[in-house]
Design an enzyme around this catalytic site. Structure first.
Site, PDB file in Angstrom:
ATOM      1  NE  ARG A 162      38.353 -27.616  25.817  1.00 39.56           N
ATOM      2  CZ  ARG A 162      37.037 -27.411  25.954  1.00 39.56           C
ATOM      3  NH1 ARG A 162      36.592 -26.210  26.290  1.00 39.56           N
ATOM      4  NH2 ARG A 162      36.185 -28.384  25.751  1.00 39.56           N
ATOM      5  CE  LYS A 186      38.732 -28.532  22.202  1.00 38.89           C
ATOM      6  NZ  LYS A 186      38.877 -29.980  21.995  1.00 38.89           N
ATOM      7  CG  HIS A 258      44.168 -30.970  28.844  1.00 34.16           C
ATOM      8  ND1 HIS A 258      43.450 -29.899  28.360  1.00 34.16           N
ATOM      9  CD2 HIS A 258      43.381 -32.060  28.653  1.00 34.16           C
ATOM     10  CE1 HIS A 258      42.291 -30.322  27.885  1.00 34.16           C
ATOM     11  NE2 HIS A 258      42.220 -31.611  28.053  1.00 34.16           N
ATOM     12  NE  ARG A 261      39.207 -29.631  29.679  1.00 33.87           N
ATOM     13  CZ  ARG A 261      38.036 -28.995  29.599  1.00 33.87           C
ATOM     14  NH1 ARG A 261      37.809 -27.944  30.356  1.00 33.87           N
ATOM     15  NH2 ARG A 261      37.090 -29.398  28.781  1.00 33.87           N
ATOM     16  CG  HIS A 284      33.490 -32.486  28.026  1.00 37.08           C
ATOM     17  ND1 HIS A 284      33.830 -33.446  28.964  1.00 37.08           N
ATOM     18  CD2 HIS A 284      34.663 -31.940  27.616  1.00 37.08           C
ATOM     19  CE1 HIS A 284      35.134 -33.469  29.119  1.00 37.08           C
ATOM     20  NE2 HIS A 284      35.662 -32.565  28.315  1.00 37.08           N
ATOM     21  CE1 TYR A 293      38.743 -36.374  33.493  1.00 35.47           C
ATOM     22  CE2 TYR A 293      36.775 -35.656  32.358  1.00 35.47           C
ATOM     23  CZ  TYR A 293      38.130 -35.577  32.557  1.00 35.47           C
ATOM     24  OH  TYR A 293      38.891 -34.714  31.812  1.00 35.47           O
TER      25      TYR A 293
END
Length: 312
Positions: A162, A186, A258, A261, A284, A293
């Protein structure tokens, strides 16, 4: 983020009364939930939207019912917000009321039965390998920041970071011998991400240039520095770098950091990588987030059939 809250509210008695609660909510998000600074700022901003609505409607927190929340959502929809944005704001509202119940301000949570808008399926923009190469080749290596920008593109693409993770990347978390970087993602969660040989090479070349910069105090450990400001890059700066390089490379689609990414994840999947491995590298928490994806991969596979199966 109380400063943000105070600077953007109407300074009514209602908002002054709510400031201490927002203070506690801010600390709850930071300390108990472990959210990043950017996520906390977004949540506080969402609370401000709700509080402005409540003030206009003459509602206290204990007065709010499900119908009031539906009217709040409708007011956001009426100003043209997309379902994705609306869903994000309502998630913030749900978090706020959950906090009010947990902290004893309310006895019941009015958001329990609140339905979230359907986001719909949105497939992110993905670059081809040739377009990634074009971005790197668009870098002017004669400029002081040239090798830095080239390393930024390669690390974003080959590590799937990110933009906030790239900006906060520190020298002490880069392991050249092992070929890994330690990333703070995150929720302040750490993960180890492998670097490609190309990324290692571009980073080492940048560190040779970086040695000419004397960082400001407190900035010594950041990987990517500004030559002029002598401190780590902001997200806005990286966005600007991407826009300039995309224009030079002749890429007309709107792209951002992004995008690289998304491209990283898609190219891995197309190459046969395991979805769980991609999930771990992207950081994730839920496999459902990575699942998007597979839609991109199915599109790619269908394209291959149409282009290469003889009867087509």
């Amino acid at each position: 983020y109380t400063t943000l809250f105070r600077s953007r509210c109407k300074f009514t008695k209602f908002h002054v009364k709510m400031t201490s609660i927002v203070d506690k909510y801010n600390n709850y998000l930071l300390l108990e939930k472990g959210f990043s600074d950017n996520t906390v700022q977004a949540y506080v901003s969402d609370v401000l939207k709700l509080l402005n609505f409540m003030e206009d409607e003459g509602l206290e927190a204990h007065d709010v019912q499900l119908n009031d929340l539906h009217r709040f959502a409708a007011s956001l929809y009426d100003i043209g917000l997309t379902n994705t944005t609306l869903s994000r704001i309502l998630s913030g509202v749900r978090s706020f009321f959950h906090f009010l119940v947990e902290d004893g301000y309310l006895s019941a949570d009015p958001t329990e039965l609140m339905e979230m808008p359907q986001r719909g399926e949105h497939l992110p923009t993905v670059l081809t390998v040739e377009e990634v190469d074009a971005l790197e080749n668009a870098v002017d290596l004669s400029q002081d920041e040239g090798q830095r920008d080239r390393a930024i593109i390669e690390v974003l693409y080959s590590c799937g970071l990110r933009v906030s993770e790239l900006c906060s990347l520190q020298l002490s978390n880069v392991y050249f011998d092992e070929g890994f970087v330690r990333v703070l993602g995150k929720g302040r969660k750490q993960r180890m991400v492998p670097m490609s040989g190309r990324a290692v090479q571009e980073l080492q070349l940048w560190l040779d240039d970086r040695a000419q910069i004397v960082p400001k105090e407190g900035e010594e450990d950041y990987v990517f520095l500004s030559h002029r400001r002598r401190q780590h890059l902001s997200r806005i700066t990286v966005f600007h770098i991407m826009q300039v390089l995309a224009e030079r490379a002749g890429i007309t689609r709107a792209i951002s950091p992004h995008t690289l990414r998304h491209t990283f994840a898609t190219h891995l999947l197309e190459g046969g990588a395991n979805l769980r491995a991609i999930q771990a590298m992207l950081g994730h928490e839920c496999i459902d987030t990575t699942q998007i994806y597979t839609h991109l991969d199915n599109t790619f596979l269908r394209q291959q059939v149409l282009e290469h199966l003889p009867r087509n």
